[in-house]
Design a protein around this motif. Structure first.
Motif, PDB file in Angstrom:
ATOM      1  N   MET A  83      -0.129  65.189  63.994  1.00  0.00           N
ATOM      2  CA  MET A  83       1.169  64.742  64.470  1.00  0.00           C
ATOM      3  C   MET A  83       1.787  63.729  63.506  1.00  0.00           C
ATOM      4  O   MET A  83       2.997  63.692  63.337  1.00  0.00           O
ATOM      5  N   SER A  84       0.957  62.940  62.866  1.00  0.00           N
ATOM      6  CA  SER A  84       1.454  61.985  61.884  1.00  0.00           C
ATOM      7  C   SER A  84       1.935  62.689  60.614  1.00  0.00           C
ATOM      8  O   SER A  84       2.988  62.366  60.076  1.00  0.00           O
ATOM      9  N   ALA A  85       1.172  63.666  60.155  1.00  0.00           N
ATOM     10  CA  ALA A  85       1.514  64.378  58.918  1.00  0.00           C
ATOM     11  C   ALA A  85       2.652  65.377  59.091  1.00  0.00           C
ATOM     12  O   ALA A  85       3.354  65.684  58.126  1.00  0.00           O
ATOM     13  N   HIS A  86       2.840  65.886  60.305  1.00  0.00           N
ATOM     14  CA  HIS A  86       3.840  66.933  60.554  1.00  0.00           C
ATOM     15  C   HIS A  86       4.643  66.604  61.817  1.00  0.00           C
ATOM     16  O   HIS A  86       4.516  67.279  62.840  1.00  0.00           O
ATOM     17  N   PRO A  87       5.479  65.581  61.752  1.00  0.00           N
ATOM     18  CA  PRO A  87       6.178  65.125  62.955  1.00  0.00           C
ATOM     19  C   PRO A  87       7.192  66.126  63.518  1.00  0.00           C
ATOM     20  O   PRO A  87       7.598  66.001  64.674  1.00  0.00           O
ATOM     21  N   ALA A  88       7.582  67.123  62.760  1.00  0.00           N
ATOM     22  CA  ALA A  88       8.575  68.085  63.247  1.00  0.00           C
ATOM     23  C   ALA A  88       7.973  69.216  64.079  1.00  0.00           C
ATOM     24  O   ALA A  88       8.712  69.976  64.699  1.00  0.00           O
ATOM     25  N   CYS A  89       6.660  69.322  64.113  1.00  0.00           N
ATOM     26  CA  CYS A  89       6.065  70.427  64.883  1.00  0.00           C
ATOM     27  C   CYS A  89       6.303  70.204  66.375  1.00  0.00           C
ATOM     28  O   CYS A  89       6.380  69.074  66.845  1.00  0.00           O
ATOM     29  N   GLY A  90       6.421  71.307  67.106  1.00  0.00           N
ATOM     30  CA  GLY A  90       6.661  71.218  68.539  1.00  0.00           C
ATOM     31  C   GLY A  90       5.418  70.858  69.320  1.00  0.00           C
ATOM     32  O   GLY A  90       5.467  70.112  70.294  1.00  0.00           O
TER      33      GLY A  90
END
Length: 163
Positions: A83-90
């Motif tokens: 979640m930190s590395a890919h904040p745009a994921c749903g």
């Protein structure tokens, strides 16, 4: 690995049905937890974070899903990293094996602006069936969220331990 997944709910039905090129999965919902609209249709990109090395795919995935099973604390750490590395994921999902529970398995799931984290166990008493060995469950949860529901409302979800 990447795949496109479609999730549908038949009109007046109490199931979510996910399918992709080589698998299908159905979740039975209780009457109080039915989808809001008569036919939920959600199409999204799922990327296996443990197999994919293409950063552009990881950055545009709707569902980041692990394929390596972790202990509950390990899964929670992995979710925080994703979640930190890919904040745009749903939604991010990591398979969990529960120690001392006879090999029980499930998913650690994180989603939303507040990054809510829940555990969703699998098991013979759960309302799931499908050829994908539970790997499409995170896609059903994504459709649930797109429909306006919260992660905490997911059937069988329970709060993740804070430590």
């Amino acid at each position: 690995m990447k795949r496109f997944v479609v999730v549908e709910a038949p009109a007046f039905g109490d199931v979510l049905h996910a399918r992709c090129a080589n698998a299908s999965f159905t979740v039975r919902l209780s009457p109080g937890r039915r989808a809001h609209s008569p036919e939920v249709v959600d199409e999204h990109l799922v990327v296996d974070v443990d197999a994919c090395r293409d950063a552009s795919l990881l950055d545009c995935a709707d569902v980041l899903q692990g394929s390596l099973t972790h202990s509950t604390p390990g899964a929670l750490r992995r979710l925080a990293e994703l979640m930190s590395a890919h904040p745009a994921c749903g939604i991010a999902a990591v398979p969990v094996s529960v120690a001392g529970a006879g090999g029980a398995r499930g998913w650690a799931l994180a989603a939303g602006a507040d990054r809510t984290v829940v555990l969703a166990p699998n098991g013979p008493h759960r309302p799931y069936r499908g050829s994908a060995g539970q790997s499409l469950l995170p896609s059903c949860v994504h459709a649930w969220l797109v429909e306006g529901r919260s992660l905490r409302e997911w059937p069988s979800a329970r709060a993740a331990p804070s430590d």
